[in-house]
Design a protein around this motif. Structure first.
Motif, PDB file in Angstrom:
ATOM      1  N   ASP A   1     -10.882  16.481  -8.520  1.00  0.00           N
ATOM      2  CA  ASP A   1     -10.242  15.172  -8.368  1.00  0.00           C
ATOM      3  C   ASP A   1     -10.396  14.343  -9.645  1.00  0.00           C
ATOM      4  O   ASP A   1     -11.317  14.563 -10.441  1.00  0.00           O
ATOM      5  CB  ASP A   1     -10.851  14.416  -7.187  1.00  0.00           C
ATOM      6  N   ASP A   2      -9.499  13.386  -9.793  1.00  0.00           N
ATOM      7  CA  ASP A   2      -9.562  12.435 -10.903  1.00  0.00           C
ATOM      8  C   ASP A   2     -10.612  11.373 -10.565  1.00  0.00           C
ATOM      9  O   ASP A   2     -10.378  10.501  -9.728  1.00  0.00           O
ATOM     10  CB  ASP A   2      -8.187  11.805 -11.124  1.00  0.00           C
TER      11      ASP A   2
ATOM     12  N   ALA B   1     -11.276   3.612  -9.185  1.00  0.00           N
ATOM     13  CA  ALA B   1     -10.356   2.467  -9.104  1.00  0.00           C
ATOM     14  C   ALA B   1      -9.916   2.219  -7.665  1.00  0.00           C
ATOM     15  O   ALA B   1      -9.843   1.068  -7.204  1.00  0.00           O
ATOM     16  CB  ALA B   1      -9.145   2.723 -10.000  1.00  0.00           C
ATOM     17  N   LEU B   2      -9.620   3.300  -6.922  1.00  0.00           N
ATOM     18  CA  LEU B   2      -9.214   3.145  -5.526  1.00  0.00           C
ATOM     19  C   LEU B   2     -10.358   2.597  -4.677  1.00  0.00           C
ATOM     20  O   LEU B   2     -10.149   1.729  -3.813  1.00  0.00           O
ATOM     21  CB  LEU B   2      -8.749   4.503  -4.980  1.00  0.00           C
TER      22      LEU B   2
ATOM     23  N   LEU C   1      -9.606   7.160   0.612  1.00  0.00           N
ATOM     24  CA  LEU C   1      -9.716   8.393  -0.159  1.00  0.00           C
ATOM     25  C   LEU C   1      -9.006   9.554   0.531  1.00  0.00           C
ATOM     26  O   LEU C   1      -8.325  10.364  -0.126  1.00  0.00           O
ATOM     27  CB  LEU C   1     -11.189   8.732  -0.385  1.00  0.00           C
ATOM     28  N   MET C   2      -9.168   9.650   1.841  1.00  0.00           N
ATOM     29  CA  MET C   2      -8.503  10.741   2.559  1.00  0.00           C
ATOM     30  C   MET C   2      -6.988  10.574   2.546  1.00  0.00           C
ATOM     31  O   MET C   2      -6.243  11.552   2.373  1.00  0.00           O
ATOM     32  CB  MET C   2      -9.032  10.803   3.993  1.00  0.00           C
ATOM     33  N   GLU C   3      -6.497   9.347   2.695  1.00  0.00           N
ATOM     34  CA  GLU C   3      -5.060   9.110   2.632  1.00  0.00           C
ATOM     35  C   GLU C   3      -4.521   9.307   1.219  1.00  0.00           C
ATOM     36  O   GLU C   3      -3.354   9.660   1.043  1.00  0.00           O
ATOM     37  CB  GLU C   3      -4.742   7.698   3.116  1.00  0.00           C
TER      38      GLU C   3
ATOM     39  N   TYR D   1      -7.696  12.728  -1.743  1.00  0.00           N
ATOM     40  CA  TYR D   1      -8.968  13.123  -2.349  1.00  0.00           C
ATOM     41  C   TYR D   1      -9.782  13.943  -1.345  1.00  0.00           C
ATOM     42  O   TYR D   1      -9.850  13.612  -0.165  1.00  0.00           O
ATOM     43  CB  TYR D   1      -9.772  11.904  -2.786  1.00  0.00           C
ATOM     44  N   ALA D   2     -10.386  15.010  -1.875  1.00  0.00           N
ATOM     45  CA  ALA D   2     -11.214  15.856  -1.017  1.00  0.00           C
ATOM     46  C   ALA D   2     -12.617  15.282  -0.941  1.00  0.00           C
ATOM     47  O   ALA D   2     -13.154  14.775  -1.921  1.00  0.00           O
ATOM     48  CB  ALA D   2     -11.251  17.286  -1.562  1.00  0.00           C
TER      49      ALA D   2
END
Length: 319
Positions: free
Chosen positions: A190-191, A197-198, A259-261, A264-265
């Motif tokens: 993942d980034d 930021a999210l 994160l899930m939406e 992101y794992a």
């Protein structure tokens, strides 16, 4: 003998009649002093509350003023009853008695003096959330001998003032704010910058998170299966439970959903199982059932424990 006994009773009766007015007057004085002590406490509380915003100090001083007036009333009542010598003896022997009483009631005197220091030093206020040793809760009252604490699981604790004064005390609400943190792990693919930021965007959207103290997140650890991000944010501590435990739970839930939406794992921890190189092969049985049935295939009687339908060499052993 009967005449002597009658004479003694007559003498006691005469003394009682002589002392009766004094006894009644002393009782009236003590009753007035007791009522006056209650009035004095209310009056002191009203006066001190207008000049001080610390209810803890106000309550402590009103208790001290009430008991000082009661002790003065007792001394006056003893003088009225003719026990002036007793009062003088008590005051005259104050030095010796102070040593004896102080030694006998060392803990009580120590806690009383510690209560006076706490009342003026004021390391906490009413409803402040503090931690003393392993005791954690809100301060409810400061007495002459003990400090009352209510824990968040419904227990009431009375702590001797000497312990409160001597032990390190952590006040979570005196400054009005406290920093909270939690850890969230994302996948190595993942980034990480975009994930941070999210996360911070979601933290700022929670109304009770303080905006004048900027939240931030950093990479805390490169774990076996995740990149662990530690998130920090500030909150008000007027209500410790709501501002810390409940708010932290809401922020973590909001971050997890975002994160899930966002794709992101959130992988779990990976455990690596290593087998010894010299471990003997363990035969396994692979059951192949016919379509539509749950029957086990017949076993080869010549090779117990091994299914003839299993692929040759099927075993669990060292790679």
């Amino acid at each position: 003998m009967l005449q002597d006994f009658t004479a003694v009773l007559h003498g006691y009766w005469s003394q009682l009649l002589y002392m009766l007015p004094r006894l009644l007057l002393a009782a009236v004085v003590m009753g007035g002093v007791w009522v006056g002590a209650g009035r004095l406490r209310s009056w002191l509380a009203a006066k001190l509350s207008t000049h001080s915003d610390d209810p803890l100090l106000t309550d402590f001083l009103t208790q001290v003023g009430r008991w000082v007036l009661v002790l003065i009333g007792i001394a006056i009542a003893l003088n009225i009853m003719g026990f002036t010598g007793v009062v003088s003896g008590i005051l005259g022997a104050a030095g010796l008695s102070a040593f004896v009483v102080g030694f006998a009631f060392k803990d009580i005197a120590e806690n009383f003096l510690a209560g006076i220091i706490l009342a003026f030093n004021r390391p906490f206020g009413i409803n402040d959330t503090v931690k003393i040793q392993d005791m954690f809760g809100q301060i409810t009252k400061l007495n002459l001998r003990t400090t009352e604490m209510g824990t968040f699981d419904g227990r009431d604790i009375s702590i001797p003032n000497a312990i409160v004064l001597k032990e390190p005390l952590v006040n979570y609400t005196r400054d009005g704010f406290i920093r909270q943190d939690f850890v969230v792990g994302v996948d190595y693919d993942d980034d990480v910058a975009a994930a941070i930021a999210l996360i911070l965007e979601q933290v700022r959207q929670e109304p009770e998170v303080l905006t004048d103290r900027e939240p931030f997140a950093v990479i805390d650890e490169l774990a076996a299966s995740t990149v662990n991000l530690k998130v920090f944010f500030w909150t008000d501590t007027e209500d410790y439970r709501r501002a810390t435990l409940e708010l932290r739970s809401r922020v973590m839930n909001r971050v997890k959903k975002a994160l899930m939406e966002g794709g992101y794992a959130l992988p779990p921890d990976i455990l690596e199982l290593r087998l010894p190189n010299k471990m003997p092969a363990i035969p396994i049985q692979v059951a192949v059932a016919q379509p539509g049935t749950l029957a086990d295939p017949p076993e080869d009687p010549k090779k117990p424990g091994i299914n003839p339908t299993a692929s040759p060499g099927a075993s669990l052993g060292p790679s």
